[in-house]
Design an enzyme around this catalytic site. Structure first.
Site, short mmCIF file in Angstrom:
data_model
loop_
_atom_site.label_atom_id
_atom_site.label_comp_id
_atom_site.label_asym_id
_atom_site.label_seq_id
_atom_site.Cartn_x
_atom_site.Cartn_y
_atom_site.Cartn_z
N GLY A 99 4.71 -6.93 20.57
CA GLY A 99 4.03 -7.55 19.44
C GLY A 99 3.38 -8.85 19.87
N ASP A 100 3.73 -9.94 19.17
CA ASP A 100 3.17 -11.25 19.50
C ASP A 100 4.24 -12.17 20.07
OD1 ASP A 100 4.61 -11.57 17.18
OD2 ASP A 100 3.11 -12.76 16.13
N GLU A 101 5.19 -11.58 20.77
CA GLU A 101 6.28 -12.35 21.38
C GLU A 101 6.20 -12.27 22.91
OE1 GLU A 101 9.68 -11.73 17.92
OE2 GLU A 101 9.65 -10.40 19.68
#
Length: 198
Positions: A99-101
């Site tokens: 994801g956005d991690e």
């Protein structure tokens, strides 16, 4: 015969790459980051040294996806990956958790201040606008930091503690990075959790 061997070696190299690197950003994936953290643990045990694991969550990334579409979001993640890599030394590792991690391994740490300098460099780098498909995009990040061995002596503990520290950073109005604090605990209260993609 030589052609067949060359082709097989090429396929094997591609499979190894796909097994260790994120398909979108070409950064290390969680598996490769875990392997490098475990190597850092063995080195630190021998040298009585320290290192740090950073857990980075992007702020307001979901808004970009919802407003501009997943193609823009994907290109933004690729650009963010390049900026993160540019903030690190050759011996450090940045990987995409999903994801956005993102996860960063700072392989050598003289003092916690070294991690602070890198965190500030990352936040400064990400604060600059991204020009993506005709859009001028701005995005922030929250960074949690766990230091070996005080904050954990294995990969899963270091990731969990850096993740918990990231949530504390996300709640902060001032500093957007936070060291793990055992008093604050591993997991934020349910009613205080901020969705990672927001």
């Amino acid at each position: 015969m030589l052609h067949d061997i060359t082709e097989r070696k090429t396929i094997e190299a591609q499979m190894t790459h796909f097994a260790n690197y994120d398909a979108l950003t070409n950064l290390a994936n969680r598996r490769l980051v875990q392997d490098r953290v475990q190597q850092a643990i063995m080195h630190a045990q021998r040298a009585q040294a320290r290192f740090a694991v950073m857990f980075i969550d992007l702020d307001k990334f979901k808004r970009v996806n919802d407003s501009h579409g997943h193609d823009v979001g994907d290109q933004l993640l690729q650009a963010i990956g390049r900026r993160l890599a540019a903030c690190l030394r050759a011996e450090d590792t940045v990987g995409r958790q999903g994801g956005d991690e993102f996860i960063v391994l700072l392989a050598k740490l003289r003092t916690p201040a070294d991690a602070v300098r890198v965190a500030e460099k990352i936040l400064e780098g990400l604060s600059m606008p991204f020009a993506i498909m005709g859009h001028d995009l701005r995005i922030g990040a929250s960074i949690g930091i766990a230091v070996y061995p005080g904050d954990g002596e294995d990969f899963e503990t270091l990731i969990r503690h850096s993740d918990a520290a990231m949530y504390q950073a996300k709640k902060s109005e001032d500093l957007k990075y936070h060291f793990f604090d055992p008093i604050e605990g591993d997991t934020p209260p349910v009613d205080e959790v901020v969705a990672p993609s927001e």
